[in-house]
Design an enzyme around this catalytic site. Structure first.
Site, mmCIF file in Angstrom:
data_model
loop_
_atom_site.group_PDB
_atom_site.id
_atom_site.type_symbol
_atom_site.label_atom_id
_atom_site.label_comp_id
_atom_site.label_asym_id
_atom_site.label_seq_id
_atom_site.Cartn_x
_atom_site.Cartn_y
_atom_site.Cartn_z
ATOM 1 N N ARG A 164 19.416 -44.778 -1.000
ATOM 2 C CA ARG A 164 20.004 -45.901 -0.252
ATOM 3 C C ARG A 164 19.077 -46.347 0.892
ATOM 4 O O ARG A 164 19.539 -46.730 1.966
ATOM 5 C CB ARG A 164 21.373 -45.532 0.328
ATOM 6 C CG ARG A 164 22.454 -45.276 -0.692
ATOM 7 C CD ARG A 164 22.780 -46.513 -1.520
ATOM 8 N NE ARG A 164 23.991 -46.326 -2.296
ATOM 9 C CZ ARG A 164 24.028 -45.696 -3.471
ATOM 10 N NH1 ARG A 164 22.923 -45.220 -4.011
ATOM 11 N NH2 ARG A 164 25.164 -45.568 -4.114
ATOM 12 N N SER A 238 31.017 -47.598 -0.867
ATOM 13 C CA SER A 238 30.874 -46.359 -0.086
ATOM 14 C C SER A 238 30.542 -46.702 1.359
ATOM 15 O O SER A 238 29.563 -47.397 1.620
ATOM 16 C CB SER A 238 29.731 -45.512 -0.636
ATOM 17 O OG SER A 238 29.980 -45.147 -1.952
ATOM 18 N N GLU A 334 26.663 -45.850 5.584
ATOM 19 C CA GLU A 334 25.799 -46.503 4.596
ATOM 20 C C GLU A 334 25.827 -48.012 4.773
ATOM 21 O O GLU A 334 24.850 -48.719 4.504
ATOM 22 C CB GLU A 334 26.283 -46.118 3.192
ATOM 23 C CG GLU A 334 25.269 -46.336 2.103
ATOM 24 C CD GLU A 334 25.724 -47.326 1.075
ATOM 25 O OE1 GLU A 334 24.986 -48.297 0.845
ATOM 26 O OE2 GLU A 334 26.808 -47.147 0.511
HETATM 27 N N1 EPU Z 1 35.131 -36.837 -4.706
HETATM 28 C C1 EPU Z 1 36.240 -36.226 -4.163
HETATM 29 N N2 EPU Z 1 37.114 -37.003 -3.447
HETATM 30 C C2 EPU Z 1 36.917 -38.342 -3.271
HETATM 31 C C3 EPU Z 1 35.769 -38.962 -3.826
HETATM 32 C C4 EPU Z 1 34.889 -38.168 -4.545
HETATM 33 O O1 EPU Z 1 36.461 -35.037 -4.302
HETATM 34 O O2 EPU Z 1 37.766 -38.969 -2.630
HETATM 35 C C5 EPU Z 1 34.226 -36.013 -5.537
HETATM 36 C C6 EPU Z 1 34.355 -36.423 -7.002
HETATM 37 O O3 EPU Z 1 35.380 -35.718 -7.639
HETATM 38 C C7 EPU Z 1 33.020 -36.051 -7.569
HETATM 39 C C8 EPU Z 1 32.075 -36.275 -6.393
HETATM 40 O O4 EPU Z 1 32.885 -36.309 -5.226
HETATM 41 O O5 EPU Z 1 32.958 -34.717 -7.928
HETATM 42 C C9 EPU Z 1 31.270 -37.554 -6.531
HETATM 43 O O6 EPU Z 1 32.162 -38.643 -6.636
HETATM 44 P P1 EPU Z 1 31.768 -40.020 -7.374
HETATM 45 O O7 EPU Z 1 31.230 -39.752 -8.731
HETATM 46 O O8 EPU Z 1 32.936 -40.941 -7.269
HETATM 47 O O9 EPU Z 1 30.544 -40.562 -6.543
HETATM 48 P P2 EPU Z 1 30.235 -40.577 -4.983
HETATM 49 O O10 EPU Z 1 29.173 -39.586 -4.680
HETATM 50 O O11 EPU Z 1 31.499 -40.485 -4.211
HETATM 51 C C10 EPU Z 1 28.271 -42.259 -5.272
HETATM 52 C C11 EPU Z 1 27.817 -43.567 -4.698
HETATM 53 C C12 EPU Z 1 28.631 -44.713 -5.281
HETATM 54 C C13 EPU Z 1 28.461 -44.708 -6.786
HETATM 55 C C14 EPU Z 1 28.945 -43.345 -7.312
HETATM 56 C C15 EPU Z 1 28.736 -43.193 -8.796
HETATM 57 C C16 EPU Z 1 26.970 -43.049 -2.500
HETATM 58 C C17 EPU Z 1 27.172 -43.182 -1.025
HETATM 59 N N3 EPU Z 1 27.926 -43.561 -3.264
HETATM 60 O O12 EPU Z 1 29.611 -42.050 -4.830
HETATM 61 O O13 EPU Z 1 28.052 -45.920 -4.781
HETATM 62 O O14 EPU Z 1 29.192 -45.750 -7.393
HETATM 63 O O15 EPU Z 1 28.172 -42.284 -6.675
HETATM 64 O O16 EPU Z 1 27.410 -42.939 -9.060
HETATM 65 O O17 EPU Z 1 25.954 -42.524 -2.924
HETATM 66 C C18 EPU Z 1 28.194 -47.530 -3.043
HETATM 67 O O18 EPU Z 1 27.046 -47.182 -2.712
HETATM 68 O O19 EPU Z 1 28.814 -48.436 -2.417
HETATM 69 C C19 EPU Z 1 28.842 -46.861 -4.156
HETATM 70 C C20 EPU Z 1 30.101 -47.136 -4.528
#
Ligand code: EPU
Length: 338
Positions: A164, A238, A334
């Site tokens: 990012r 995010s 972010e």
């Molecule tokens: N999780 C939780 N609780 C929550 C949210 C997530 O326990 O409320 C856990 C999920 O179960 C999973 C892990 O966290 O094991 C990762 O969750 P997820 O796959 O939803 O991805 P993320 O790390 O929360 C990142 C990006 C998103 C992108 C997703 C999918 C960042 C800051 N965010 O989110 O990007 O869509 O991966 O690849 O890196 C954005 O940048 O605006 C964005 C939405």
């Protein structure tokens, strides 16, 4: 010249917060942009470019000019048996560009389907999702250098992409306006389906040999199920980055919470899921008046309507402080704060 005074910015930010700009100006070509930059009415005013307004939180009125990039058009600029290099105007909607490329059978950015915003914003923060970042398919971009009006070409290395992050968010901040971005896409693509939720979604659909269209469809369905549609509920995706911490701190948290979500980040470092930390700190689904933390994805702050940018910012501070207190982990925002 298309210059508006005392413009309402609510329609231009996906948090839907009310804010005004002293001037709002649109440009559809580099020539129009150069004319605007020379316009006596805009001389000396602070400038800010808006793409889709989908990664920004406005906490105040903007005393300068907001430049709306409306440079459109997509074209193939290089082609071999293996690859195409396809260039898009920075003002195209990112998802429309992805849809066009997937439709042509060109692979590389299908995991990035349905990300809000415009093409020009994608390299700013090296957008990423489901195991792919734009740096993986990026070829080059062209940007206008504000100091002398020259159009400068940047390679991937020159963009200094990180998680990012890019040159344009750090050293080059405020010095360039991105005009177009080119991607090198594969004509015989390999799909990237290692990210857990994609694998799961494809299995659910009984697909064993996914095409890039299948991957795009799976990503769209996952995003729709987890992330609020900004048209329906104000948000900027995010709000925080996933923090990278020492393996030692990660081990300490894991000892207490065996279900902790983490990913190796190299160099004895570990990336934690900020959504998981925020959820464990008790914020998931939190709502106070007209703002809150999304019920399905704790990384996303939401405006139920009528919230101010400052109130959303203050909520983000409370979330930061409580995660710091509970886990000793420092989250970083972010979203760009204005
Ligand atoms: N999780 C939780 N609780 C929550 C949210 C997530 O326990 O409320 C856990 C999920 O179960 C999973 C892990 O966290 O094991 C990762 O969750 P997820 O796959 O939803 O991805 P993320 O790390 O929360 C990142 C990006 C998103 C992108 C997703 C999918 C960042 C800051 N965010 O989110 O990007 O869509 O991966 O690849 O890196 C954005 O940048 O605006 C964005 C939405």
């Amino acid at each position: 010249m298309d210059i508006q005074r005392d413009a309402d910015l609510q329609p231009f930010n996906t948090f839907h917060v009310a804010a005004r700009a002293a001037r709002l100006a649109r440009f559809r070509s580099v020539e129009e942009l150069r004319d605007l930059l020379q316009a006596p009415e805009l001389k000396g005013l602070p400038q800010m470019v808006f793409g889709g307004g989908s990664n920004i939180l406005l906490t105040r009125d903007w005393p300068g000019v907001i430049l709306l990039n409306e440079i459109t058009g997509m074209e193939v600029v290089e082609e071999t048996d293996e690859h195409v290099v396809v260039r898009s105007g920075a003002g195209e909607l990112w998802h429309q560009f992805v849809t066009y490329c997937v439709g042509q059978g060109w692979g590389g950015i299908e995991n990035l389907s349905l990300i809000p915003g415009k093409v020009g914003a994608a390299p700013m923060q090296n957008i990423g999702a489901y195991g792919v970042e734009i740096k993986d398919a990026f070829d080059h971009l062209e940007a206008l250098r504000l100091s002398d009006g020259a159009v400068v070409r940047f390679s991937a290395a020159e963009c200094r992409f990180g998680y990012r992050e890019s040159f344009f968010k750090r050293e080059g901040k405020g010095q360039y306006i991105i005009l177009n971005v080119a991607f090198k896409l594969a004509k015989h693509p390999q799909v990237h389906t290692h990210y857990g939720s994609i694998k799961h979604e494809l299995e659910k659909r009984g697909i064993t040999q996914p095409s890039i269209q299948d991957v795009s469809d799976a990503v769209i369905s996952i995003r729709r199920s987890k992330l609020p549609d900004p048209l329906a509920l104000g948000n900027a995706g995010s709000f925080f980055k996933n923090p990278v911490v020492s393996a030692e701190l990660a081990d300490r948290i894991k000892a207490e919470y065996p279900d902790m979500v983490s990913f190796p980040a190299g160099d004895g470092q570990v990336k934690l899921a900020a959504g998981w930390l925020i959820e464990k700190a008790g914020w998931k689904g939190f709502r106070e008046a007209n703002l809150g933390v999304h019920k399905d994805q704790a990384l996303v702050l939401v405006n139920y309507g009528g919230s101010t940018g400052q109130a959303i910012y203050d909520l983000s501070t409370r979330v930061l402080e409580s995660v710091k207190e509970k886990f000793g982990v420092e989250l970083e925002r972010e979203v760009n704060i204005v």
